[in-house]
Design a protein around this motif. Structure first.
Motif: not given
Length: 443
Positions: A53-74, A326-331
């Motif tokens: 929900t917060r700006y700085e954390e979201l910006k970091e999360f969107l570009a984090h190398p350990d966050v994926a987009k493929n639903a196989r991680h869901f 917006f959905p989804f990202r998965y650690p």
């Protein structure tokens, strides 16, 4: 974001249930930001998730190398815990660059980048200006006298006498969303994709249903089936009669090397282009007009040259983002975001409307629309990192041209219904109203 793989899901508050109708999003966002940077939420179907929900954390999360987009991680989806006909399934599983990672993401993104080069986008300017002028003509023709309107035309909302202002030379009331904000980006993306005019209306209906979060399971299945059918028709027509469009280019790439693009990825890419290519710009134009008509002083600043239409677009993107959650990202491992540990495989929504009003990033007046704002940080409404929106420049081009021409043609345009009474699009993904009745005034 340190690795805390030994941790269990943690939060100081009970999960928040997102309202699938999208009502009261900004008030809900304020409560969520107060709870933390990452907040456990409940999605339709009782599916557990987290919203950042917060700006700085979201910006970091969107570009984090350990966050994926493929639903196989869901994890819940993989384990069969997500109900059939879930309204967010299509957005989570569509075969396109928005759900791909690594080499697959680069391959799919590379196939469509050619359409969104700066030179190609700028080359669209004359066509966008031409379409805008045609639609403004049609908007004036669509305007009805107040006496000719009924409740259905305004979705039951009463005309606002105060907003009408009583100026002379009124040209009547028209739904700006239906007759202007929608057909402009729909026409542009359709021409880029090679979608014939007879299919455009149906594609909008289906994409609008896909981003809705109140769709019933039965309707979800029907919408997905119908969307696949319409897009297959687009593909068949361009295969039979190729043109200078993205669909024809994708088909040529597929014919040249079948490993570059599967049939599922072809249809999924077109679906992404249709939905993202017009729904977001539709909401952007709608939300900008609402903001300017609600706060006429901001419009006056633009007319006085103290801000330009580009400023209006950027402030609207921050203040009232076209996309909310917006959905989804998965650690891919347990990940700490703020004081919350997000377990591996948890679906995470990026809350762009919340981050846009984060006081930590934009100051104590973050909830105020201000076209002269010069923030130290840039909004995240087009994303951040590898998945940054390819169509950002096109959306900006369309919106700035549309708004400048609209208020040039109708400088005294006003809302015909109070903003708070406008019916919302039933979604916590898209963020706008379902209609936008305005009163036109001849200059």
């Amino acid at each position: 974001m340190p690795d805390r793989s030994d941790a269990s899901p943690s939060s100081s508050s009970a999960p928040y249930t997102l309202d699938p109708t999208g009502a009261g999003q900004h008030a809900a966002n304020e409560r969520l930001r107060a709870q933390g940077a990452a907040v456990p939420i409940v999605l339709p179907g009782e599916v557990a998730a987290v919203a950042v929900t917060r700006y700085e954390e979201l910006k970091e999360f969107l570009a984090h190398p350990d966050v994926a987009k493929n639903a196989r991680h869901f994890t819940a989806l993989r384990e069969g815990a997500v109900p059939d006909g879930w309204p967010l399934t299509t957005l989570a599983t569509v075969e396109s660059m928005t759900t791909a990672d690594g080499d697959d993401h680069r391959r799919l993104r590379g196939l469509v980048t050619q359409v969104f080069t700066p030179r190609r986008i700028e080359g669209l300017r004359p066509r966008v200006e031409e379409l805008t002028a045609e639609l403004l003509d049609a908007l004036g023709e669509a305007a009805l006298d107040e006496s000719a309107l009924d409740g259905a035309a305004l979705n039951g909302a009463a005309l606002d006498g105060a907003a009408l202002g009583g100026e002379t030379g009124a040209a009547g009331v028209a739904d700006l969303r239906e007759h202007f904000a929608l057909p402009l980006p729909m026409a542009v993306i359709s021409e880029l994709l090679g979608v014939d005019p007879d299919l455009q209306g149906r594609l909008h209906e289906l994409s609008h249903a896909i981003v809705s979060t109140t769709t019933t399971p039965e309707h979800v299945l029907a919408v997905n089936r119908d969307m696949a059918g319409v897009l297959s028709t687009v593909v068949a027509r361009r295969r039979a009669a190729p043109g200078n469009d993205l669909t024809s280019a994708l088909l040529a790439a597929q014919a040249e090397d079948g490993d570059r693009l599967t049939d599922g990825e072809l249809v999924g890419t077109l679906l992404l282009m249709v939905v993202a290519g017009h729904e977001t710009t539709l909401n952007l134009i709608t939300n900008a007009v609402r903001a300017l008509c609600t706060d006429r002083e901001q419009l006056a600043l633009v007319r006085a040259g103290k801000a330009d239409w580009g400023d209006v677009v950027e402030e609207t993107l921050r203040y009232d983002s076209p996309v909310s959650f917006f959905p989804f990202r998965y650690p891919v491992r347990d990940l700490a975001v703020g004081d919350t540990v997000i377990p591996r495989g948890t679906p995470v929504l990026a809350s762009y409307t919340s981050a846009g009003r984060d006081e930590r990033a934009y100051g104590p007046d973050a909830s105020r629309f201000d076209v002269t704002r010069r923030p130290a940080v840039r909004h995240l409404s087009f994303g951040h990192g590898p998945h940054y929106c390819l169509g950002a420049a096109l959306a900006r081009l369309e919106a700035t041209i549309a708004l400048a021409a609209l208020f040039d043609r109708y400088p005294d345009l006003t809302l015909a219904v109070p903003d708070h009474e406008l019916p919302r699009h039933p979604s916590f993904v898209g963020n706008s109203t379902e209609t936008l009745p305005v009163r036109l005034h001849r200059p």
